[in-house]
Write an enzyme that holds these catalytic residues in place. Structure first.
Site, PDB file in Angstrom:
ATOM      1  N   PRO A 180      73.023 -70.944  -1.814  1.00 47.46           N
ATOM      2  CA  PRO A 180      73.732 -70.456  -0.671  1.00 47.46           C
ATOM      3  C   PRO A 180      73.022 -69.224  -0.082  1.00 47.46           C
ATOM      4  O   PRO A 180      72.583 -68.354  -0.858  1.00 47.46           O
ATOM      5  CB  PRO A 180      75.276 -70.050  -1.184  1.00 47.46           C
ATOM      6  N   PRO A 196      60.331 -75.755   1.278  1.00 52.08           N
ATOM      7  CA  PRO A 196      59.959 -76.066   2.815  1.00 52.08           C
ATOM      8  C   PRO A 196      60.831 -76.707   3.731  1.00 52.08           C
ATOM      9  O   PRO A 196      60.452 -76.481   4.759  1.00 52.08           O
ATOM     10  CB  PRO A 196      58.716 -77.093   2.471  1.00 52.08           C
ATOM     11  N   TYR A 237      61.006 -75.516 -16.483  1.00 44.60           N
ATOM     12  CA  TYR A 237      61.528 -76.630 -15.856  1.00 44.60           C
ATOM     13  C   TYR A 237      62.187 -77.439 -16.509  1.00 44.60           C
ATOM     14  O   TYR A 237      61.553 -78.272 -17.144  1.00 44.60           O
ATOM     15  CB  TYR A 237      60.506 -77.310 -14.755  1.00 44.60           C
TER      16      TYR A 237
END
Length: 306
Positions: A225, A219, A60
């Site tokens: 897309p 969530p 990350y």
């Protein structure tokens, strides 16, 4: 007459801990790479709001998220009450067409654990998720990255025996993979799941029966897309308006009411959004409202990156 509306239970088990059911997904911290002070302040605010479950990975932000976590949660190497869950199965690839590449081979999984240990500045990772990428949006393994589950679990089990990891989780897996992995002692499953994308309902039920935490990413829906957004649903918007809250808060509140083992990890780089996310745990949904939300159509994630 409907029973009175009540908030969902505020905590749930994860591994050998009991944590607040709304955690924090650290992926969005990379949006603040050029504003490190803001990233540090955001994570500190999360802890102030009660967050005690943070999801991260060394890839990350090319290590940025773990570096911020190390500064905020473990200053000078001291321990704290926040459960940091990390993952392996991918690695940074700054020069590639995507910012990460798959790293599914056993030696790559071991290297990923070592990288997370260094990045977080700890001797043991409480929970490590194996990101298999058998399902959900994202890359799919090809060539030498197609690795048998047993070989992957063998190296993670060895790392657990060595004391480098505490427990094993799974991410982006199918129901069959979860069933095969159960003997290894799986403590959580992290798949894409939301009110509008509920393909994994049978897996969620199996997790509940086995005492496994269900940790949905996306969530509220996805930024990619083809990944449906809960906040686009007219029914969700109408319920939110009637209760005086945001559609995103309804997305999280529904998850908390849907099953007791659900622990969403919404990510954000904005303090106001963080505060809204945490406040969703206090939203009460009665039986009629839940039935209305349950009737929203579930759609499959259609995007695959790479």
């Amino acid at each position: 007459m409907n029973p009175p509306a009540t908030p969902a239970a505020p905590t749930a088990p994860l591994a050998d801990r009991t944590v607040l059911r709304i955690g924090y997904g650290a992926l969005q911290l990379e949006r603040l790479r050029d504003r490190r002070d803001e990233a540090v302040a955001l994570l500190r605010r999360a802890v102030e709001l009660g967050v005690d479950h943070v999801d991260t990975a060394e890839f990350y932000g090319f290590g940025f998220a773990n570096d911020v976590i190390r500064e905020v949660l473990r200053p000078e190497g001291s321990e704290d009450d926040v459960l940091v869950v990390t993952k392996v199965g991918a690695a940074p690839d700054p020069d590639g067409p995507l910012p990460l590449r798959l790293a599914q081979r056993p030696e790559q999984l071991r290297a990923g654990v070592e990288e997370n240990l260094r990045g977080l500045g700890v001797d043991r990772l409480p929970v490590v998720n194996l990101r298999r990428l058998d399902s959900g949006p994202g890359l799919r393994p090809e060539g030498d990255q197609v690795v048998d589950l047993d070989d992957q679990l063998a190296v993670l089990t060895a790392l657990r025996d060595e004391g480098k990891i505490g427990a094993i989780g799974l991410s982006c897996v199918t129901l069959d993979v979860l069933r095969r992995a159960l003997p290894a002692g799986i403590v959580c499953v992290q798949n894409a799941y939301s009110l509008v994308s509920r393909d994994d309902e049978d897996m969620l039920k199996l997790c509940a029966a086995e005492g496994i935490a269900w940790v949905p990413f996306f969530p509220i829906g996805g930024a990619f897309p083809g990944v449906p957004k809960v906040t686009d649903e007219p029914t969700v918007r109408a319920v939110a308006e009637s209760l005086g809250v945001t559609p995103a808060q309804i997305a999280l509140a529904w998850l908390l009411h849907h099953a007791p083992n659900v622990l969403p990890i919404p990510g954000t780089a904005d303090v106001a959004h963080l505060e809204d996310n945490m406040a969703a745990g206090e939203i009460a949904l009665d039986a009629a409202t839940l039935a209305t939300l349950d009737a929203v159509e579930s759609r499959s994630n259609e995007v695959a990156l790479g």
